[in-house]
Design a protein around this motif. Sequence first.
Motif, PDB file in Angstrom:
ATOM      1  N   ALA A  88       2.583   8.268 -17.057  1.00 56.76           N
ATOM      2  CA  ALA A  88       1.580   8.813 -16.142  1.00 56.76           C
ATOM      3  C   ALA A  88       1.438   7.930 -14.904  1.00 56.76           C
ATOM      4  O   ALA A  88       1.870   6.770 -14.897  1.00 56.76           O
ATOM      5  N   LYS A  89       0.807   8.465 -13.883  1.00 54.71           N
ATOM      6  CA  LYS A  89       0.548   7.729 -12.649  1.00 54.71           C
ATOM      7  C   LYS A  89      -0.898   7.248 -12.636  1.00 54.71           C
ATOM      8  O   LYS A  89      -1.823   8.042 -12.830  1.00 54.71           O
ATOM      9  N   ILE A  90      -1.082   5.961 -12.393  1.00 54.73           N
ATOM     10  CA  ILE A  90      -2.423   5.366 -12.343  1.00 54.73           C
ATOM     11  C   ILE A  90      -2.807   5.107 -10.888  1.00 54.73           C
ATOM     12  O   ILE A  90      -2.009   4.597 -10.102  1.00 54.73           O
TER      13      ILE A  90
ATOM     14  N   THR B 201       4.416  -7.786 -10.258  1.00 54.10           N
ATOM     15  CA  THR B 201       4.990  -7.033 -11.373  1.00 54.10           C
ATOM     16  C   THR B 201       5.992  -6.022 -10.827  1.00 54.10           C
ATOM     17  O   THR B 201       6.204  -5.923  -9.618  1.00 54.10           O
ATOM     18  N   ASN B 202       6.599  -5.273 -11.734  1.00 58.30           N
ATOM     19  CA  ASN B 202       7.494  -4.194 -11.297  1.00 58.30           C
ATOM     20  C   ASN B 202       6.770  -2.848 -11.292  1.00 58.30           C
ATOM     21  O   ASN B 202       7.410  -1.790 -11.265  1.00 58.30           O
ATOM     22  N   LEU B 203       5.443  -2.898 -11.330  1.00 57.71           N
ATOM     23  CA  LEU B 203       4.635  -1.690 -11.373  1.00 57.71           C
ATOM     24  C   LEU B 203       4.220  -1.270  -9.961  1.00 57.71           C
ATOM     25  O   LEU B 203       4.107  -2.106  -9.060  1.00 57.71           O
ATOM     26  N   LYS B 204       3.984   0.009  -9.799  1.00 59.58           N
ATOM     27  CA  LYS B 204       3.533   0.527  -8.509  1.00 59.58           C
ATOM     28  C   LYS B 204       2.214   1.273  -8.739  1.00 59.58           C
ATOM     29  O   LYS B 204       2.202   2.334  -9.362  1.00 59.58           O
ATOM     30  N   ILE B 205       1.136   0.691  -8.257  1.00 57.74           N
ATOM     31  CA  ILE B 205      -0.186   1.283  -8.413  1.00 57.74           C
ATOM     32  C   ILE B 205      -0.861   1.335  -7.043  1.00 57.74           C
ATOM     33  O   ILE B 205      -1.082   0.296  -6.422  1.00 57.74           O
ATOM     34  N   PRO B 206      -1.191   2.513  -6.547  1.00 54.51           N
ATOM     35  CA  PRO B 206      -1.944   2.580  -5.293  1.00 54.51           C
ATOM     36  C   PRO B 206      -3.418   2.244  -5.544  1.00 54.51           C
ATOM     37  O   PRO B 206      -4.010   2.718  -6.518  1.00 54.51           O
ATOM     38  N   TYR B 207      -3.969   1.417  -4.681  1.00 56.19           N
ATOM     39  CA  TYR B 207      -5.386   1.059  -4.768  1.00 56.19           C
ATOM     40  C   TYR B 207      -6.100   1.605  -3.537  1.00 56.19           C
ATOM     41  O   TYR B 207      -5.692   1.342  -2.406  1.00 56.19           O
ATOM     42  N   ILE B 208      -7.149   2.356  -3.782  1.00 58.81           N
ATOM     43  CA  ILE B 208      -7.862   3.035  -2.701  1.00 58.81           C
ATOM     44  C   ILE B 208      -9.317   2.578  -2.679  1.00 58.81           C
ATOM     45  O   ILE B 208     -10.001   2.613  -3.704  1.00 58.81           O
ATOM     46  N   GLU B 209      -9.777   2.135  -1.523  1.00 59.19           N
ATOM     47  CA  GLU B 209     -11.167   1.712  -1.396  1.00 59.19           C
ATOM     48  C   GLU B 209     -12.071   2.944  -1.442  1.00 59.19           C
ATOM     49  O   GLU B 209     -11.893   3.887  -0.671  1.00 59.19           O
TER      50      GLU B 209
END
Length: 223
Positions: free
Chosen positions: A81-83, A103-111
């Motif tokens: 899944a996409k976090i 890390t090798n992870l891709k997580i978008p962080y949105i304010e």
Amino acid sequence: MAIEQTAQEQAHSRWVRDMFGNIAGKYDFVNRIIAVNFDRSWRRLVVKKLAPELARETALILDIACGTGDLSLELQKNAKAKIIGTDFCRPMLDIAVEKTAKTNLKIPYIEGDGLALPFADDTFDAVTVAFGLRNFANWQEGLIQMRRVLKSGGRLAVLEFASPTLPGFRQIYDLYFDRVLPRIGGALSGNFAGYKHLNKSVRKFPGQEGFSQLMRETGFEKV
């Protein structure tokens, strides 16, 4: 759509945002000490609970009040899944971005504010919030926002502190939160007010039954 906050709620939100901004640099270090590393096992429990959603490539999961990204990273670690992580404190998000970059992870962080989530209705298959809901100026409105962005049949996982009901253990717990935690957290972070707030916020937060009822009142089922 968010309900307009009262002046008192706006002041509370500003204070919480500033407080977390001030301790962001030491937040992870202090947390590991005051939680005696139990927080890691608690996050893994959330991951276990959401295993069906995490295993689906098409699933989208929102981690609200994600702070420095600990739960977001734990969720994404072995997930298909996409976090997406969101928080209203930019210094905390900056640290989450730095940690994720290692890390090798891709997580978008949105304010974004949990009381006015910047997402459309019926967007997410699951929503999580860990150790953040009790800091909301309005718990009910926070739950309404979470319900709004969840798809029909979506699930909400809340990981939070509350006063225990088990006799004996409750007295030990109260002593730790009243006397020990504020002093250790304040000394290590340099922000005594922030860790006094932690104690007060845990005291004010509803117990398991009270919070379960609040969830039902805001439209959640099978709580």
